[in-house]
Write an enzyme that holds these catalytic residues in place. Structure first.
Site, short mmCIF file in Angstrom:
data_model
loop_
_atom_site.label_atom_id
_atom_site.label_comp_id
_atom_site.label_asym_id
_atom_site.label_seq_id
_atom_site.Cartn_x
_atom_site.Cartn_y
_atom_site.Cartn_z
N GLU A 71 -46.56 -13.49 -70.97
CA GLU A 71 -47.07 -14.40 -69.95
C GLU A 71 -48.21 -13.73 -69.20
O GLU A 71 -48.12 -12.57 -68.84
CB GLU A 71 -46.00 -14.79 -68.91
CG GLU A 71 -45.00 -15.83 -69.36
CD GLU A 71 -44.08 -16.22 -68.21
OE1 GLU A 71 -44.49 -16.13 -67.04
OE2 GLU A 71 -42.93 -16.61 -68.49
N GLU A 82 -37.58 -12.62 -67.55
CA GLU A 82 -37.72 -12.01 -66.23
C GLU A 82 -36.42 -11.94 -65.43
O GLU A 82 -36.26 -12.65 -64.42
CB GLU A 82 -38.79 -12.77 -65.43
CG GLU A 82 -40.17 -12.70 -66.03
CD GLU A 82 -41.22 -13.39 -65.15
OE1 GLU A 82 -40.84 -13.97 -64.12
OE2 GLU A 82 -42.41 -13.34 -65.50
#
Length: 473
Positions: free
Chosen positions: A360, A172
Site C-alpha cells: 500500500e 496492518e
C-alpha cells in the site's frame, strides 16, 4: 533524478509486481445482503459520533454489484495485479460454523472476473472486518480467536486456493489493534491496555498460524502478510527526544514484525509489553514465528516525535505535521517520500525476510471535479516521488519487488468517512459514477511502458528483393 518523464516501468525490471489495493468493507457495500453477518464496522458505524458525518459502509462503492465494471477499470488502467480482501462475516456469518455459500460464490465471481481480464488476484484474509458475533465473545482479546481465524483461513484456502496464487494473512495489525483496542477510534471501539495487550499477542499468533495453514493447504502459493510502517525521527537531537523516537519506532515498526521473525517483542524499548507474559503459553514463542514468502510494507508518511512525560506507556508524543509547516495530505499526513526509502532499508536490515512488496502507498487530496475531469497533480507527484525512492532502493541492491497503489476507487475511509479521497478513480457516492483521475491515467500510461518500435525484418526485405528481381528477369 527529478520527478518527471525519466521515470519508466522498465527501470524496475520485468519481474517487479505492479498493482492496486482495496479492502472489502471500504468498497463492497451490501452489508446485509445474501446472508452476510454483521461485522464490527457495521456495528461501530451505527454508534453516534464515531465516524465523521455519520458515514457508514452500507453501500460504499457498491462493489458487490459493480465489481465487473470496476475490474474492467483495472484492466483498462493496465494494472496487472488486484489486491482485495475477503469479508470474514460474508463467508462465516457467525465467525465460525456454517459457511455462507452465497459469500463463497461472490468471491469466486470476483476471482474468475480477474482471471478473465488477465488480472492476477491477491487475496487478503483479514482487513479489519471481524464478525460481530466473535467480538461479543471478546474478539482479538480472546485467545480462542486463533482457532476461529484458523477455521476461516482453511475455508478460504479450500474454496479459492485453486486460482489465487498470492495470499496476505493480515493487514496492518498495529492499526487494528492500536486504533480498535487501545485508542477506541476504530471498531470495535475498545480502549486501554487491558484490551490492547492481549489483542497484540493473539493477532501475532493468528498471523503465523494463518500462514502455516495456507502453506500447508496451498504449498505452491506465495504466502505473505503486511505491516504498516513510518519513518520515526526525533523533534530535536536532545537525548530525551531521541529516546522517545526509539520507543515510537518500536511501537509502530517493530512490535509485530519482530515476533513473526522469531525475535520476540521489543520489550527493552517498550517495557509495558512484559504484560504479555500473562497471556503467554509455554510454546507460544515458537508459534509466534513463521517463515513467510514475502512481507508487505505499507508506508504513507513519517512521524516526528518528542518526549512527553505525561503520555502513558511510551512517554512520547507525535508533533503534528500541521504544526511543523510542512506539506500535508487531506489526512493531515506529511508528504515525505524519503520515508519510503528509509522503510525499505529498515526492513532489509532484518534477516529472514525473503521478499518485500510495497502493498500500500497513496495519498488523499482535495479532488476538484471540473468538466468531468479531476486533475489531481498532487497525487500523481506523490506516487512518482515514492516510486523514485523505491527505484533508489532497488538500484542500491535492496530487496523490494513490487508496488501497489492505495487505492483503486475513492472509498469509505474508516473513521474519516467518505471525506478523504485516495482513489485513482473518482466516485460520486450519490450516483456511483466513476471517473478516472489524471493520476489514474498517468499510472495507466506508466504501466503500459514505452512504445516498442518495430524493427524492419532485413531478411524479409532481402528475400522480397530477390523475388522481385527474379520476376523481372
Amino acid at each position: 533524478m527529478e520527478i518527471g518523464d525519466e521515470l519508466s516501468r522498465d527501470l524496475f525490471g520485468e519481474d517487479f509486481k505492479w498493482g492496486v489495493s482495496t479492502a472489502a468493507y471500504q468498497i463492497e457495500g451490501s452489508h446485509d445482503i445474501d446472508e452476510k453477518g454483521s461485522s464490527i464496522w457495521d456495528v461501530y458505524t451505527e454508534r453516534k459520533n464515531k465516524v465523521l458525518s455519520g458515514h457508514h459502509g452500507k453501500i460504499a462503492c457498491d462493489f458487490y454489484n459493480r465489481y465487473p465494471a470496476d475490474l474492467s477499470l483495472v484492466k483498462k488502467l493496465n494494472i496487472p495485479n488486484f489486491r482485495f480482501s475477503v469479508s470474514w462475516p460474508r463467508i462465516l456469518p457467525c465467525g465460525t460454523g456454517a459457511v455462507n455459500q452465497k459469500g463463497i460464490d461472490f468471491y469466486n465471481r470476483v476471482i474468475d472476473a480477474c482471471l478473465e481480464n488477465g488480472t492476477d488476484p491477491w487475496l487478503t484474509l483479514y482487513h479489519w472486518d471481524l464478525p460481530h458475533a466473535l467480538e461479543l465473545k471478546g474478539g482479538w482479546t480472546n485467545r480462542d480467536i486463533i482457532s476461529w481465524f484458523s477455521e476461516y483461513a482453511a475455508v478460504c484456502a479450500k474454496h479459492f486456493g485453486d486460482r489465487v496464487k498470492h495470499w496476505i494473512v493480515m493487514n496492518e495489525p498495529m492499526a487494528f489493534t492500536g486504533a480498535g483496542y487501545f485508542l477506541g477510534v476504530h471498531a470495535p471501539g475498545r480502549t486501554g491496555a487491558q484490551n490492547f495487550i492481549p489483542a497484540i499477542h493473539h493477532s501475532v499468533l493468528s498471523t503465523s498460524e494463518g500462514g502455516r495453514i495456507l502453506k500447508d493447504l496451498l504449498p505452491g502459493a506465495e504466502i505473505g502478510t503486511t505491516f504498516s510502517c513510518s519513518l520515526v525521527e526525533p523533534y530535536t537531537n536532545r537525548p530525551k527526544d531521541v529516546n522517545a523516537a526509539k520507543r515510537i519506532d518500536a511501537l509502530l515498526n517493530r512490535m509485530f514484525i519482530e515476533p513473526i521473525l522469531g525475535m520476540g517483542y521489543p520489550e527493552e524499548e517498550l517495557p509495558f509489553l512484559k504484560r504479555i507474559e500473562k497471556y503467554m503459553q509455554p510454546d507460544d514463542k515458537d508459534k509466534m514465528a513463521f517463515d513467510f514468502d514475502f512481507i508487505g510494507i505499507q508506508n504513507y508518511t513519517r512521524e516526528v516525535v518528542r518526549n512527553s512525560f505525561f503520555t502513558p506507556y511510551v512517554k512520547a508524543a507525535v508533533v503534528k505535521a500541521k504544526d511543523r509547516s510542512v506539506p500535508v495530505t487531506a489526512m493531515g499526513w506529511e508528504v515525505y517520500p524519503a520515508s519510503m526509502y528509509e522503510m525499505v532499508r529498515k526492513f532489509n536490515a532484518y534477516k529472514g525476510i525473503k521478499k518485500i512488496y510495497i502493498t500500500e502507498n497513496g495519498a488523499a487530496f482535495t479532488d476538484t471535479l471540473s468538466d468531468a475531469k479531476i486533475d489531481d497533480v498532487q497525487r500523481t507527484n506523490y506516487i512518482k516521488a515514492n516510486l523514485q525512492q523505491i527505484l533508489k532502493a532497488r538500484n542500491e541492491g535492496l530487496n523490494v519487488d513490487g508496488y501497489f497503489v492505495w487505492t483503486l476507487t475513492d472509498n469509505f475511509e474508516w473513521s474519516e468517512g467518505y471525506h478523504p479521497r485516495f482513489g485513482l478513480v473518482y466516485v460520486d457516492f450519490e450516483t456511483q459514477e466513476r471517473i478516472i483521475k489524471a493520476s489514474g491515467h498517468w499510472y495507466s500510461e506508466f504501466l503500459k511502458g514505452p512504445e516498442v518500435k518495430t524493427q524492419p525484418d532485413l531478411n524479409c526485405k532481402k528475400s522480397d528483393l530477390i523475388s522481385s528481381i527474379a520476376s523481372k528477369s
